[in-house]
Design an enzyme around this catalytic site. Structure first.
Site, short mmCIF file in Angstrom:
data_model
loop_
_atom_site.label_atom_id
_atom_site.label_comp_id
_atom_site.label_asym_id
_atom_site.label_seq_id
_atom_site.Cartn_x
_atom_site.Cartn_y
_atom_site.Cartn_z
N GLY A 51 -4.04 3.87 -6.03
CA GLY A 51 -3.97 2.62 -5.28
C GLY A 51 -2.63 1.93 -5.39
N SER A 105 0.68 7.82 -3.23
CA SER A 105 0.02 8.99 -2.64
C SER A 105 -0.69 9.89 -3.64
CB SER A 105 1.02 9.84 -1.86
OG SER A 105 1.58 9.10 -0.84
N GLY A 125 0.20 3.11 -3.87
CA GLY A 125 1.09 3.48 -2.76
C GLY A 125 1.97 4.66 -3.06
N ASP A 145 2.73 11.82 3.55
CA ASP A 145 2.45 11.95 2.12
C ASP A 145 2.21 13.41 1.72
OD1 ASP A 145 2.54 9.26 2.42
OD2 ASP A 145 0.41 8.90 2.04
N GLU A 203 8.59 3.24 7.46
CA GLU A 203 7.19 3.01 7.04
C GLU A 203 6.31 2.83 8.28
OE1 GLU A 203 5.99 4.11 4.20
OE2 GLU A 203 7.13 2.67 3.01
N HIS A 204 5.15 3.45 8.24
CA HIS A 204 4.19 3.44 9.36
C HIS A 204 4.77 4.09 10.62
CE1 HIS A 204 0.85 1.19 7.53
NE2 HIS A 204 1.80 0.65 6.80
N THR A 205 5.81 4.85 10.44
CA THR A 205 6.42 5.54 11.57
C THR A 205 5.85 6.95 11.75
OG1 THR A 205 8.19 6.04 10.04
CG2 THR A 205 8.63 4.32 11.64
N SER A 209 -13.05 15.45 -13.16
CA SER A 209 -11.89 14.56 -13.22
C SER A 209 -11.69 14.12 -14.67
CB SER A 209 -12.12 13.32 -12.35
OG SER A 209 -11.23 12.29 -12.74
C1 GLA Z 1 0.21 5.81 3.91
C2 GLA Z 1 -0.16 6.97 4.83
C3 GLA Z 1 1.10 7.61 5.44
C4 GLA Z 1 2.02 6.57 6.05
C5 GLA Z 1 2.23 5.39 5.11
C6 GLA Z 1 2.98 4.27 5.76
O1 GLA Z 1 0.89 6.27 2.79
O2 GLA Z 1 -0.88 7.95 4.13
O3 GLA Z 1 0.74 8.59 6.36
O4 GLA Z 1 1.53 6.14 7.29
O5 GLA Z 1 1.01 4.87 4.60
O6 GLA Z 1 4.27 4.67 6.07
#
Ligand code: GLA
Length: 389
Positions: free
Chosen positions: A126, A130, A128, A176, A38-40, A72
């Site tokens: 919202g 995507s 997480g 994502d 995550e966040h990598t 939408s």
């Molecule tokens: C969000 C961002 C991704 C990624 C994650 C964390 O989903 O869109 O690019 O950085 O957070 O892993």
């Protein structure tokens, strides 16, 4: 929001007939889970996502004029603009599509007309999962098909990410959009975010379910905090470059470099960078676990990831921590952690199949007691990426 995903294509066709008297081209683009890493992605490390059974469905057809008309279904809202005037809409949802149109235009694509779009989907926003990347990728794929522009799948991924970075203003990485487009049924994607090399890792275990508990805390205010984290990682790289100019991202950094160059300068930046460097290692070790079908070891690493995201990277929240704490002593839960950008959204849990029903009851009841909120449960199945329907 509509309850049955299979209804979307039919509803979109019906609405197209009613509103425009047209038969649309239809695209499905899924949301994603990420097992670890995550966040990598924006630190040029690795990620391990998969596309899931929750998706955006989008219908598209050309118009005679230069108008872009976007509908939408879920928000019951319409936005109209002109091909020659692609600017921020002032509300969020159209921007994901407008940003993609702008990317096509910047890449030199010549639209010979405007178009109509009707879309909807069952990815909670919202949470997480995507939904925004799925919308960008559905729009990119659909436009590419409709006008025969001939861009490759990877181009569409990059256009989606660039739309989010430049038009929406979230400095997200590539995970994502990549997962949405490149997903494969019953497989995880091990993506190297520096080279963009990827391999598919089978995930077809019969004994384990991927269970998502939605905290119902919306992460919509998180984009500035997300951009801040990214800036801190870049600051860490700059500090290291004083001694190691060849280090281009935290992917190239070692713990020793962090201790020598980052920690003395800025403790908070050190904590952020320390998490990233260990998370990249954790993912690589986790992939070795998967080769041996060792989900016990893999799951432990997921708990470690959560601890790091909560204490070091500080992108968790009380509710997400509760959701992880509620399952952490249960031997049938192999791993659990918050997933995605953070500050809300879901936890991802690897759960032995026989224990899923009891676990859902336990978590739902106790989460309500602790937070007053109802969690929503999603059993994620791993499905194919973006395609025509
Ligand atoms: C969000 C961002 C991704 C990624 C994650 C964390 O989903 O869109 O690019 O950085 O957070 O892993």
């Amino acid at each position: 929001m509509m309850s049955q995903q299979s209804n979307y294509p039919d509803t979109i066709k019906k609405q197209f007939k009613e509103l425009f008297n047209q038969q649309p081209l239809l695209v499905r683009s899924p949301g994603r889970v990420n097992l670890i890493g995550e966040h990598t992605d924006y630190n040029m490390g690795f990620v391990l996502p998969a596309a899931i059974n929750k998706a955006i469905y989008l219908g598209i057809h050309k118009r005679e004029d230069e108008t872009i008309c976007l509908v939408s279904l879920d928000l019951d809202d319409t936005y109209r603009t002109d091909l020659q005037n692609i600017t921020s809409s002032g509300k969020l949802w159209p921007d994901y599509i407008l940003g993609v149109i702008q990317q096509f235009q910047m890449a030199g694509a010549k639209f010979d007309s405007g178009f109509n779009v009707i879309f909807g989907g069952d990815i909670p926003t919202g949470a997480g999962l995507s939904s925004s990347a799925a919308l960008e990728c559905s729009a990119g794929f659909a436009i590419n098909e409709l006008y025969g522009f001939g861009f490759e799948k990877l181009d569409l991924v990059k256009m989606g990410q660039a739309a989010e970075n430049q038009f929406v203003g979230v400095n997200c990485g590539i995970m994502d959009q990549f997962a949405s487009v490149f997903g494969r049924e019953k497989h995880l994607i091990r993506l190297d975010c520096r080279s963009l090399d990827y391999t598919y890792i089978p995930f077809n275990t019969e004994e384990i379910e991927i269970v998502l508990f939605d905290s119902k805390v919306k992460h919509s205010l998180a984009s500035s905090a997300y951009n801040d984290r990214r800036a801190q990682c870049e600051k860490g790289v700059k500090l290291i470059q004083a001694g190691f100019p060849e280090v281009k991202s935290l992917r190239d950094a070692t713990e020793e470099m962090l201790l020598n160059f980052v920690k003395p300068a800025d403790e908070e930046t050190y904590k952020r960078c320390h998490f990233i460097v260990s998370e990249i290692d954790r993912l690589l070790a986790g992939c070795e676990d998967l080769k041996k079908d060792d989900f016990v070891s893999f799951g432990k690493r997921m708990f470690e990831t959560h601890a790091g995201l909560s204490d070091l990277y500080e992108v968790s929240c009380l509710e997400l921590d509760h959701l992880v704490n509620l399952v952490k002593d249960n031997p049938d839960v192999l791993g659990s952690r918050m997933m995605g950008g953070g500050f809300g959204g879901c936890t991802i849990n690897l759960v032995k199949k026989h224990a899923v029903t009891d676990l859902i009851k336990h978590v739902s009841e106790n989460y309500k007691k602790l937070t007053g909120k109802d969690t929503e449960v999603i059993i994620a199945q791993i499905k194919a990426g973006t395609s025509l329907i």
